[in-house]
Motif scaffolding. Sequence first.
Motif: not given
Length: 419
Positions: A379-399
């Motif tokens: 859902h979010v990929l189709a709206r231009g947001v790339y999350l980790a392709p696994s439930q068991f990974e992290c989102m990484f925040v950057s500057l």
Amino acid sequence: MAVTRSDLYQRARRLIPGGVNSPVRAMRAVGLDEPLFMRSGAGALIEDVNGNRYVDWVLSWGPLLFGHADAATLAAVEEALRRGTTFGAPTEGEVELAQEIVDAVPSIEMVRMTSSGTEAAMSAVRLARAATGRDRLIKFAGNYHGHVDALLASAGSGLMTLGIPSTPGVPRGVAGETIVLPYNDVDAVAAAVARYGEGLAAIIVEPVAGNMGVVPPEPGFLEALRTLCDACGALLVFDEVITGFRVARGGAQERFGVRPDITVLGKIVGGGLPAAAFGGRAELMERLAPVGDVYQAGTLSGNPLAVAAGTSVLRRLRDPAVYEALEARGARLEAGLAPFGCVQRVGAMMTLFCQDGPVRDDADAARSDTERYGALFRHVLARGVYLAPSQFECMFVSLAHGDEEIDRTIEAVGGFFGH
């Protein structure tokens, strides 16, 4: 005609096992038949070969603390590139990067560079076994320390994502020296130390788990590991490949105030190029060849390009404002995603679990609704947001992530949940 994702995937399948050079990239766990092939990145955005652009929360699995194509990092690499790509001999840059690491990480007096986190973890375990004269290891289910034979048992994200047994191809005798315990379970560790302590070389742990999703250490857990190691003569090894320089300049050991004997580093230490390291007290590290009897080597260790990138990044991390900004961005994203599941965050690493939570170990993480997460990903990929392709990974925040990228992500996730 421009090459497409499908064209590349068909070619890749004929040339590369599964069409990918690391299994989670296949994206089957999130319901995609073909992986994304990326073409470029700038700041917080990436673009695939089909021309689609995404807000990137993967950031090459964590090393890009200043975002893609960071100008200062590129300049440092370009300057090093003009002098040569590799020498197989010492360079001044290696010494400079080593100094940055020693200055930042509380437990490290000396450091040895490697080319990957797997290599660094393998070498740290070898050093621990040599220093103690013992063979057994304690690791924790859901913690990943690279694809080292002795450490693949119950090894977290990639294996959890793909449903692969942990030890095919690993000799039974090697796996048999590894004791796997539940993360955050002090009683289980104490019982194992009571039973196996005399033969225990090391306890190796992700001080903040990042390979079953983000799972913080419960109060007293890391302190108990330190005490138990001291009591039985084993060494405590922190795998800070993910947490190093991300949750604090000095890593999780600075944030939680517990010092290991050996620290494994990766990701940010290379500034986005292949590099890793392990380090500890001087008398322990001097067991390594050529001054000691424990052999460890690598032709590309301390590669000039990777060293230049890493030094460029680590020098900028001396400024406390970096971590204040990362904390603020992480808190904003966490607050926005909190209505949609169990959000767990430590500093600039975070996971949205598709369950109520809390998640304190791999058994809890495994109760997440992975099909729902896959639907969320699409859902979010189709709206231009790339999350980790696994439930068991992290989102990484950057500057590189600003309010616009954070709010866009919250809106996309909220749309999936009907908000």
